[in-house]
Scaffold this active site. Structure first.
Site, mmCIF file in Angstrom:
data_model
loop_
_atom_site.group_PDB
_atom_site.id
_atom_site.type_symbol
_atom_site.label_atom_id
_atom_site.label_comp_id
_atom_site.label_asym_id
_atom_site.label_seq_id
_atom_site.Cartn_x
_atom_site.Cartn_y
_atom_site.Cartn_z
ATOM 1 C CE LYS A 186 -8.814 -3.226 3.550
ATOM 2 N NZ LYS A 186 -7.825 -2.460 3.178
ATOM 3 C CG ASP A 189 -2.984 3.717 4.864
ATOM 4 O OD1 ASP A 189 -4.202 3.227 5.177
ATOM 5 O OD2 ASP A 189 -2.834 3.142 3.224
ATOM 6 C CD1 TRP A 235 -2.267 -1.893 1.784
ATOM 7 C CD2 TRP A 235 -2.956 -0.918 -0.129
ATOM 8 N NE1 TRP A 235 -3.542 -2.968 1.062
ATOM 9 C CE2 TRP A 235 -3.820 -2.078 0.114
ATOM 10 C CE3 TRP A 235 -3.270 0.000 -1.134
ATOM 11 C CZ2 TRP A 235 -4.832 -2.500 -0.852
ATOM 12 C CZ3 TRP A 235 -4.517 -0.332 -1.777
ATOM 13 C CH2 TRP A 235 -5.287 -1.468 -1.532
HETATM 14 C C1 LIG Z 1 -7.376 -1.958 2.116
HETATM 15 C C2 LIG Z 1 -6.305 -0.779 2.232
HETATM 16 C C3 LIG Z 1 -6.347 0.383 1.284
HETATM 17 C C4 LIG Z 1 -7.021 0.429 0.188
HETATM 18 O O1 LIG Z 1 -8.438 1.097 0.386
HETATM 19 P P1 LIG Z 1 -9.499 1.405 -0.482
HETATM 20 O O2 LIG Z 1 -10.634 1.699 0.418
HETATM 21 O O3 LIG Z 1 -9.991 0.221 -1.190
HETATM 22 O O4 LIG Z 1 -9.045 2.509 -1.384
HETATM 23 C C5 LIG Z 1 -5.049 1.182 1.566
HETATM 24 N N1 LIG Z 1 -4.286 1.035 2.520
HETATM 25 C C6 LIG Z 1 -4.303 0.089 3.147
HETATM 26 C C7 LIG Z 1 -3.219 -0.264 4.248
HETATM 27 C C8 LIG Z 1 -5.257 -0.850 3.015
HETATM 28 O O5 LIG Z 1 -5.405 -2.022 3.959
#
Ligand SMILES: *Cc1c(COP(=O)(O)O)cnc(C)c1O
Length: 364
Positions: free
Chosen positions: A198, A174, A104
């Site tokens: 998540k 993030d 990511w």
């Molecule tokens: C799932 C995830 C993303 C992407 O998320 P979206 O909502 O699909 O854009 C980005 N960063 C991390 C760490 C993730 O687990």
């Protein structure tokens, strides 16, 4: 209810059963509103209260003071990959520093490069993204507009063991797959974001915790939806918000406060749960190979391989007969991944740990 499996999906992922039941009980009629949250105006008193309450509960959980706002946006984590550089990198005197600990982070760099100058200050690629950096190995630039990290790399199962110290530049994080998994010293962060699907709610809403000082630095020369300031000025109702998602995030945050007892308690549970699986991996290290270095193992995504792809296929098939689902690893790394977010019951992890022991002794 007996049809519910132990769902180890990486995302969208398991939600707390009491939250689902509460949403179910209110789905046709919110108390006092005479209609469902799906049917009411975002300008209604009922929705404004839901949104304010969600912001307040998230702030309380994270211990965020008056110098922070919590925004509820759309576009997933991905849109933040672009919004962050659009707001803070355009016109900056120095490149932004990115620390890349997995897939990511790599994607975030690619997006930022479309906008401005990026310096990859640390990259775990040479070790196949199995670790986070030691603070002493980071030569960060205090003049950078921000330093960017991914606190938990969902695909590799690599998590920063603690919130890093990154110097003078605002720290951007993030936290899509580990927000609320443990207490967060939020004052270390300029901006912390997480898509909800998540660990915090359903897909469609992204939580952005941002220091007010940064909101004032929003770039006002880009389309307004992409600026942070209009969202803050309008209390996350600049345009029609994802009302149901915000309502659900509010319920999850309330569950964490009231039922769990806060993030320190949640961390204890998460440590117990993840330890159960890592103990099995370590006890059978001739059979299971963990991906992340022990010091950087994720509390949320436990990644490991079996001796062969045939055994991995057999593992998945047998797991399913025990109601253990979605254990296949991400296509980019292979193997297995057990995502054990806050809402995964300890009983689910225990069932998986027992299955793993059994499987190793029968097939090892
Ligand atoms: C799932 C995830 C993303 C992407 O998320 P979206 O909502 O699909 O854009 C980005 N960063 C991390 C760490 C993730 O687990």
């Amino acid at each position: 209810m007996t049809d519910r499996v132990y769902n180890f999906s990486a995302g969208p992922a398991v939600l707390p059963l009491p939250v689902l039941e509460k949403a179910q009980s209110e789905l046709t009629c919110l108390p006092g509103a005479g209609a469902s949250v799906l049917e009411i105006s975002h300008r209604s008193k009922t929705y404004i209260e839901i949104s304010e309450q969600a912001e307040a509960t998230v702030k309380a959980l994270l211990g965020a003071g008056d110098d922070y706002r919590v925004l509820f946006l759309q576009g997933g984590a991905r849109l933040q990959f672009g919004m962050i550089p659009l707001n803070f990198l355009v016109g900056a005197a120095a490149p932004a520093d990115y620390i890349v600990t997995g897939s990511w982070g790599k994607k975030a760099v690619e997006e930022a490069r479309l906008v401005g100058d990026v310096r990859v200050a640390w990259d775990g690629k040479a070790d196949n993204y199995d670790r986070a950096p030691k603070a002493s190995t980071l030569g960060l630039n205090d003049e950078a507009p921000y330093v960017y990290i991914t606190s938990n790399e969902t695909i590799e199962g690599v998590q920063f063991p603690a919130d890093p110290n990154t110097g003078a530049a605002p720290l951007v994080c993030d936290a899509s797959s580990d927000i609320f998994c443990r207490p967060t010293p939020i004052e270390k962060y300029g901006l912390l974001f997480a898509c909800a699907q998540k660990n915090a709610g359903p897909a469609g809403v992204t939580i952005v915790v941002i220091r007010k000082e940064l909101i004032e630095k929003s770039n006002e020369k880009i389309p307004s939806y992409l600026q942070y300031k209009p969202h803050a000025d309008n209390d996350s109702m600049y345009n029609t918000p994802p009302c149901f998602g915000v309502y659900m995030v509010g319920l999850v945050a309330k569950w964490l406060c009231d039922d769990i007892g806060g993030l320190a308690e949640m961390e204890k549970i998460n440590r117990r749960k993840s330890q159960m699986l890592y103990d099995v991996i370590d006890a059978h290290d001739d059979f299971y190979k963990g991906h992340a270095l022990p010091s950087c193992r994720s509390l949320m995504n436990v990644t490991f391989r079996l001796p062969s792809e045939e055994l991995e296929a057999k593992f998945l098939a047998e797991a399913k007969t025990r109601k253990l689902t979605e254990l296949k690893g991400h296509r980019s790394v292979g193997g297995m991944r057990a995502s054990i977010y806050n809402a995964m019951p300890e009983a689910g992890v225990k069932t998986l740990a027992e299955f793993m022991k059994d499987f190793a002794s029968k097939n090892g």
